[in-house]
Design a protein around this motif. Structure first.
Motif, PDB file in Angstrom:
ATOM      1  N   PHE A 103       0.820  -1.209  -0.040  1.00 11.59           N
ATOM      2  CA  PHE A 103      -0.093  -0.041  -0.184  1.00 11.59           C
ATOM      3  C   PHE A 103       0.890   1.253  -0.091  1.00 11.59           C
ATOM      4  CE2 PHE A 103      -1.805   3.186   2.541  1.00 11.59           C
ATOM      5  CZ  PHE A 103      -2.965   3.612   1.721  1.00 11.59           C
ATOM      6  N   LEU A 104       1.842   1.442   0.751  1.00  9.31           N
ATOM      7  CA  LEU A 104       2.774   2.475   1.181  1.00  9.31           C
ATOM      8  C   LEU A 104       3.392   2.859  -0.155  1.00  9.31           C
ATOM      9  CD1 LEU A 104       3.922   2.306   4.660  1.00  9.31           C
ATOM     10  CD2 LEU A 104       2.170   4.082   3.603  1.00  9.31           C
ATOM     11  N   TYR A 105       4.101   1.774  -0.589  1.00  7.07           N
ATOM     12  CA  TYR A 105       5.258   1.696  -1.818  1.00  7.07           C
ATOM     13  C   TYR A 105       4.181   2.391  -3.056  1.00  7.07           C
ATOM     14  CZ  TYR A 105       8.274   0.788  -5.509  1.00  7.07           C
ATOM     15  OH  TYR A 105       9.140   0.743  -6.880  1.00  7.07           O
ATOM     16  N   THR A 106       3.133   1.855  -3.481  1.00  8.80           N
ATOM     17  CA  THR A 106       2.380   2.146  -4.375  1.00  8.80           C
ATOM     18  C   THR A 106       1.616   3.673  -4.248  1.00  8.80           C
ATOM     19  OG1 THR A 106       1.821  -0.267  -4.901  1.00  8.80           O
ATOM     20  CG2 THR A 106       0.563   1.428  -6.201  1.00  8.80           C
ATOM     21  N   SER A 107       1.392   3.743  -3.244  1.00  9.60           N
ATOM     22  CA  SER A 107       0.307   4.948  -2.899  1.00  9.60           C
ATOM     23  C   SER A 107       1.327   6.193  -3.172  1.00  9.60           C
ATOM     24  CB  SER A 107      -0.390   5.040  -1.700  1.00  9.60           C
ATOM     25  OG  SER A 107       0.573   4.870  -0.578  1.00  9.60           O
ATOM     26  N   LEU A 108       2.533   6.018  -2.352  1.00  4.01           N
ATOM     27  CA  LEU A 108       3.244   7.330  -2.332  1.00  4.01           C
ATOM     28  C   LEU A 108       3.891   7.525  -3.752  1.00  4.01           C
ATOM     29  CD1 LEU A 108       5.373   6.161   0.700  1.00  4.01           C
ATOM     30  CD2 LEU A 108       4.073   8.085   0.389  1.00  4.01           C
ATOM     31  N   LEU A 109       4.149   6.418  -4.752  1.00  3.02           N
ATOM     32  CA  LEU A 109       4.485   6.598  -6.126  1.00  3.02           C
ATOM     33  C   LEU A 109       3.568   7.396  -6.829  1.00  3.02           C
ATOM     34  CD1 LEU A 109       6.373   3.498  -6.929  1.00  3.02           C
ATOM     35  CD2 LEU A 109       7.361   5.691  -6.394  1.00  3.02           C
ATOM     36  N   ASP A 110       2.152   7.040  -6.456  1.00  2.00           N
ATOM     37  CA  ASP A 110       1.077   7.891  -7.136  1.00  2.00           C
ATOM     38  C   ASP A 110       0.819   9.215  -6.599  1.00  2.00           C
ATOM     39  OD1 ASP A 110       0.679   5.380  -8.821  1.00  2.00           O
ATOM     40  OD2 ASP A 110      -0.933   4.614  -7.646  1.00  2.00           O
ATOM     41  N   CYS A 111       1.062   9.118  -5.183  1.00  4.50           N
ATOM     42  CA  CYS A 111       0.909  10.731  -4.762  1.00  4.50           C
ATOM     43  C   CYS A 111       1.755  11.540  -5.540  1.00  4.50           C
ATOM     44  CB  CYS A 111       0.813  10.432  -3.452  1.00  4.50           C
ATOM     45  SG  CYS A 111      -0.379   9.851  -2.489  1.00  4.50           S
ATOM     46  N   GLU A 112       3.148  11.072  -5.564  1.00  5.91           N
ATOM     47  CA  GLU A 112       4.034  11.827  -6.253  1.00  5.91           C
ATOM     48  C   GLU A 112       3.832  12.398  -7.693  1.00  5.91           C
ATOM     49  OE1 GLU A 112       8.166  11.017  -5.890  1.00  5.91           O
ATOM     50  OE2 GLU A 112       8.171  10.725  -3.805  1.00  5.91           O
ATOM     51  N   CYS A 113       2.952  11.616  -8.134  1.00  8.85           N
ATOM     52  CA  CYS A 113       2.462  11.847  -9.707  1.00  8.85           C
ATOM     53  C   CYS A 113       1.765  12.859  -9.614  1.00  8.85           C
ATOM     54  CB  CYS A 113       1.830  10.587 -10.297  1.00  8.85           C
ATOM     55  SG  CYS A 113       2.901   9.357 -10.943  1.00  8.85           S
ATOM     56  N   PHE A 114       0.787  12.964  -8.861  1.00 12.04           N
ATOM     57  CA  PHE A 114      -0.141  14.151  -8.754  1.00 12.04           C
ATOM     58  C   PHE A 114       0.335  15.201  -8.183  1.00 12.04           C
ATOM     59  CE2 PHE A 114      -3.224  10.287  -8.639  1.00 12.04           C
ATOM     60  CZ  PHE A 114      -3.820  10.709  -9.636  1.00 12.04           C
ATOM     61  N   LEU A 115       1.570  15.128  -7.322  1.00 12.36           N
ATOM     62  CA  LEU A 115       2.118  16.337  -6.642  1.00 12.36           C
ATOM     63  C   LEU A 115       3.055  17.059  -7.650  1.00 12.36           C
ATOM     64  CD1 LEU A 115       2.517  17.874  -4.071  1.00 12.36           C
ATOM     65  CD2 LEU A 115       4.491  16.498  -3.818  1.00 12.36           C
ATOM     66  N   TRP A 116       3.555  16.134  -8.437  1.00 15.24           N
ATOM     67  CA  TRP A 116       4.315  16.703  -9.539  1.00 15.24           C
ATOM     68  C   TRP A 116       3.349  17.758 -10.638  1.00 15.24           C
ATOM     69  CZ3 TRP A 116       8.997  16.693  -8.326  1.00 15.24           C
ATOM     70  CH2 TRP A 116       9.533  15.607  -7.963  1.00 15.24           C
ATOM     71  N   ALA A 117       2.214  17.203 -10.940  1.00 17.31           N
ATOM     72  CA  ALA A 117       1.256  18.090 -11.507  1.00 17.31           C
ATOM     73  C   ALA A 117       0.713  19.334 -10.817  1.00 17.31           C
ATOM     74  CB  ALA A 117      -0.116  17.035 -11.825  1.00 17.31           C
ATOM     75  N   VAL A 118       0.545  19.214  -9.339  1.00 17.79           N
ATOM     76  CA  VAL A 118       0.149  20.379  -8.801  1.00 17.79           C
ATOM     77  C   VAL A 118       1.300  21.449  -8.711  1.00 17.79           C
ATOM     78  CG1 VAL A 118       0.114  21.052  -6.308  1.00 17.79           C
ATOM     79  CG2 VAL A 118      -1.382  19.249  -7.282  1.00 17.79           C
ATOM     80  N   MET A 119       2.665  20.963  -8.843  1.00 16.16           N
ATOM     81  CA  MET A 119       3.719  21.857  -8.835  1.00 16.16           C
ATOM     82  C   MET A 119       4.074  22.499 -10.131  1.00 16.16           C
ATOM     83  SD  MET A 119       6.562  19.652  -6.280  1.00 16.16           S
ATOM     84  CE  MET A 119       7.837  20.625  -6.403  1.00 16.16           C
ATOM     85  N   ALA A 120       3.770  21.680 -11.229  1.00 15.65           N
ATOM     86  CA  ALA A 120       3.759  22.351 -12.656  1.00 15.65           C
ATOM     87  C   ALA A 120       2.732  23.514 -12.730  1.00 15.65           C
ATOM     88  CB  ALA A 120       3.587  21.244 -13.456  1.00 15.65           C
ATOM     89  N   TYR A 121       1.285  23.196 -11.988  1.00 13.17           N
ATOM     90  CA  TYR A 121       0.622  24.139 -12.168  1.00 13.17           C
ATOM     91  C   TYR A 121       0.876  25.286 -11.346  1.00 13.17           C
ATOM     92  CZ  TYR A 121      -4.199  26.419 -11.464  1.00 13.17           C
ATOM     93  OH  TYR A 121      -5.234  27.168 -11.134  1.00 13.17           O
TER      94      TYR A 121
END
Length: 312
Positions: A103-121
């Motif tokens: 759970f932690l490994y997969t969720s953290l990788l996915d969370c970072e995907c969305f956070l990268w998008a937020v940082m780009a915005y």
């Protein structure tokens, strides 16, 4: 489909990636060194942003969230690997620990995907709408965007972790150094083709949606930068975006390799080597890249060091 008490009462065996040969002991020492740098770098980044009021801006708030995710990611796998193989002498991991790692490994990788998008915005708003930036990126909005990254990244992974154990019924030996659902699917005696296909499309959505936001944001940024007349303006815009683009390229390059390469076509060794890079090297590089390319972070670090010396 096997789903009985034995599934919960028996431990899994992690075969690991290292043995006790001199070469592997050296590689393991190198991994621990990288882990130490990553742990200290991300911890220092979080503390600097928290302690320095000049870094209390949306960009650094999101950067602190990234460091927190990286810190949790490396602590989720490396300490357990070190304890199992070189301290306890046992390679076992309980079902609860295994499910937690998945759970932690997969969720953290996915969370970072969305956070990268937020940082780009955030960079897009800062460069294209500087006068409206305080209102468009208020603390409340930034908090909601960060929380959304955590929630969206975690939702899909709950389903993955639970579904993986529903499919499990085979060997208890996992040819990896931590628990991941691809490793459990490989040793499953059930037909997982349908689940893998659904998982494949889910992963595409989890990757493509943030990538579209990143590309759209930086396309607008490039157009805006072209119309900036001053060289100083170009330099500031480049400094704002260059670090983010470097880590995003490194992150998504490996993500595409892991998620879009079918499990049946890759060997356990290839899987483990890519995961080592993704789990340890990337979290180490993020704070280093942002420190080198960001004068504000360097200034905050020097300020903290000077306070430490004067306090002695």
């Amino acid at each position: 489909m096997a789903w009985d008490n034995q599934t919960f009462n028996s431990d899994f065996i992690l075969l690991g990636i290292f043995n006790y040969s001199p070469t592997h002991i050296f590689l393991f020492s190198l991994v621990l060194a990288i882990f130490t740098v990553a742990f200290m770098g991300n911890t220092a980044m979080i503390l600097l942003i928290y302690l320095d009021t000049q870094l209390h801006t949306p960009m650094y708030f999101f950067l602190s969230q990234l460091s927190l995710m990286d810190l949790m990611l490396i602590c989720n796998t490396v300490p357990k690997m070190a304890f199992n193989h070189y301290l306890s002498g046992s390679n076992s991991i309980s079902v609860v620990e295994c499910a937690t790692q998945i759970f932690l490994y997969t969720s953290l990788l996915d969370c970072e995907c969305f956070l990268w998008a937020v940082m780009a915005y955030d960079h897009y708003i800062a460069i294209c709408y500087p006068l409206r930036y305080p209102n468009l990126m208020s603390p409340k909005i930034c908090g909601l965007m960060a929380a959304s990254s955590w929630i969206l990244g975690s939702t899909d992974c709950i389903i993955d972790a639970v579904a993986t154990f529903f499919f499990y019924c085979g060997s208890r030996e996992i040819d990896h150094f931590f628990c991941g659902f691809p490793s459990l699917l490989i040793i499953s005696c059930n037909d997982t083709s349908t689940f893998e296909e659904v998982l494949f499309y889910c992963c595409i959505i989890m990757i493509v949606f943030p990538v579209v936001i990143i590309i759209a944001s930086y396309t607008r940024v490039i157009v805006a930068v072209i119309h900036i007349a001053s060289g100083e303006g170009h330099r500031k815009a480049f400094a704002t975006c260059s670090s983010h683009l470097m880590v995003v390229g490194m992150y998504y390059g490996t993500a595409l390799f892991i998620y879009l390469w079918p499990t049946s076509d890759r060997s356990p060794t290839q899987e483990k080597m890519v995961c080592v890079f993704y789990t340890i090297l990337t979290p180490m590089m993020n704070p280093l890249i942002y420190s080198i390319h960001n004068k504000e972070v360097a200034r905050a670090a020097m300020k903290v060091l000077e306070k430490g010396k004067s306090g002695q």
